[in-house]
Design a protein around this motif. Sequence first.
Motif, PDB file in Angstrom:
ATOM      1  N   ILE A 214       0.686  -1.226  -0.229  1.00  0.00           N
ATOM      2  CA  ILE A 214       0.205   0.067   0.071  1.00  0.00           C
ATOM      3  C   ILE A 214       0.971   1.318   0.041  1.00  0.00           C
ATOM      4  CG2 ILE A 214      -1.793   1.386   1.388  1.00  0.00           C
ATOM      5  CD1 ILE A 214      -2.712  -1.489   2.209  1.00  0.00           C
ATOM      6  N   GLU A 215       1.822   1.200   0.706  1.00  0.00           N
ATOM      7  CA  GLU A 215       2.850   2.424   0.882  1.00  0.00           C
ATOM      8  C   GLU A 215       3.616   2.593  -0.551  1.00  0.00           C
ATOM      9  OE1 GLU A 215       6.805   4.021   3.348  1.00  0.00           O
ATOM     10  OE2 GLU A 215       5.823   2.020   3.843  1.00  0.00           O
TER      11      GLU A 215
ATOM     12  N   GLN B 211       1.061   3.864  -2.953  1.00  0.00           N
ATOM     13  CA  GLN B 211       0.652   5.499  -2.474  1.00  0.00           C
ATOM     14  C   GLN B 211       1.594   6.360  -3.234  1.00  0.00           C
ATOM     15  OE1 GLN B 211      -1.785   6.561  -0.958  1.00  0.00           O
ATOM     16  NE2 GLN B 211      -2.584   5.265   0.706  1.00  0.00           N
ATOM     17  N   GLY B 212       2.921   5.957  -3.225  1.00  0.00           N
ATOM     18  CA  GLY B 212       3.910   6.764  -3.996  1.00  0.00           C
ATOM     19  C   GLY B 212       3.966   6.543  -5.445  1.00  0.00           C
TER      20      GLY B 212
ATOM     21  N   PHE C  80      -4.343   5.105  -7.378  1.00  0.00           N
ATOM     22  CA  PHE C  80      -4.323   4.376  -6.096  1.00  0.00           C
ATOM     23  C   PHE C  80      -4.682   5.259  -5.022  1.00  0.00           C
ATOM     24  CE2 PHE C  80      -2.716   2.372  -2.496  1.00  0.00           C
ATOM     25  CZ  PHE C  80      -3.545   1.281  -2.563  1.00  0.00           C
ATOM     26  N   ARG C  81      -3.753   6.462  -5.101  1.00  0.00           N
ATOM     27  CA  ARG C  81      -3.818   7.512  -3.893  1.00  0.00           C
ATOM     28  C   ARG C  81      -5.060   7.954  -3.831  1.00  0.00           C
ATOM     29  NH1 ARG C  81       0.903   9.335  -5.459  1.00  0.00           N
ATOM     30  NH2 ARG C  81      -0.013  11.025  -6.709  1.00  0.00           N
TER      31      ARG C  81
ATOM     32  N   TRP D 205      -7.833   4.755  -3.079  1.00  0.00           N
ATOM     33  CA  TRP D 205      -7.890   4.098  -1.544  1.00  0.00           C
ATOM     34  C   TRP D 205      -8.657   4.483  -0.467  1.00  0.00           C
ATOM     35  CZ3 TRP D 205      -6.523  -0.633  -0.250  1.00  0.00           C
ATOM     36  CH2 TRP D 205      -6.434  -0.925   0.992  1.00  0.00           C
ATOM     37  N   PRO D 206      -8.674   5.847  -0.126  1.00  0.00           N
ATOM     38  CA  PRO D 206      -9.433   6.513   0.811  1.00  0.00           C
ATOM     39  C   PRO D 206     -10.679   6.364   0.753  1.00  0.00           C
ATOM     40  CG  PRO D 206      -7.546   7.980  -0.032  1.00  0.00           C
ATOM     41  CD  PRO D 206      -7.735   6.954  -1.034  1.00  0.00           C
TER      42      PRO D 206
END
Length: 289
Positions: free
Chosen positions: A203-204, A207-208, A213-214, A217-218
């Motif tokens: 996930i990390e 995110q980058g 995805f960024r 995902w929220p």
Amino acid sequence: MTRHPRLSDRLELAQFLRTRRERLKPTDIGLPMTSRRRTPGLRREEVAQAAGVGVTWYTWLEQGREMEVSTHFLERIAHALRLGPNERTHLFSLAQNRPPPEQNVAGLTVKPAHLRMLEAIEGPAYIANPCLDVAAWNQCLSAVFGDLAPLPEQNRNMLWLMFASPEHQAAIPNWEVAARSMLARFRIEYGRNRKDARFLTLIERLQGASPSFRAWWPEHDVTVRNEKPKRFTVPGVGELELDQTVLLLEDAPNMRIVIYAPASRDSAEKVALLTRAWRQRHGGFAEQG
């Protein structure tokens, strides 16, 4: 007279727990063996001690009383009774009428029989864990979607390829629909494996690496949008229509096999053409690092 289904489950649970308890010796759970034992196996209080639960609660459970027990409680009982994976599943089915949470198993273990099974499948197929790390795949998958062997191991992940590989994105005409559907399925697995470092690391990284995805995902979307069949565009043959099926491996319950079966004769012919060309260039089993 017909027993109530729930009562029948409780009686089955009581008998199951008693037989599991009676097959163990004190030494199996680190207790000394004493000479005076009038009952076979462990005593109820010894199981409760090994599980770190109250004797009364365990006794009531084994007596088949109607009571609510937590997942944590059942996991402790399963550990104390040294239950195997199938026995653990049976315990949860009887006590809670649902399967247990998936257990994380370190590593990706693939047997030679699994590789032979993959090669016996005519369509693209791969084996992956709940985090979508790919452990093995067949030559047909390499022929249709590209070989995964040259990729760094951390990038052999289907969610990573979906969101961070331009080549894989370009092969999916309706990419956003497919990507959101895969993300929703991944979110469900993440809910079951929130403390698994593999999920957190992936996930990390995403995110980058991926603005999509960024952004998505929220949203916490777990609504799976089934698209049947799935469409892919492959250089040299054009569009393919493939039906996706996911099966759990009985001898490796943390792994699943994903199969893409051609949904039409035209797609089947194109898949066969790509696979023959791949085998002519490489031969034998696909080499997987």
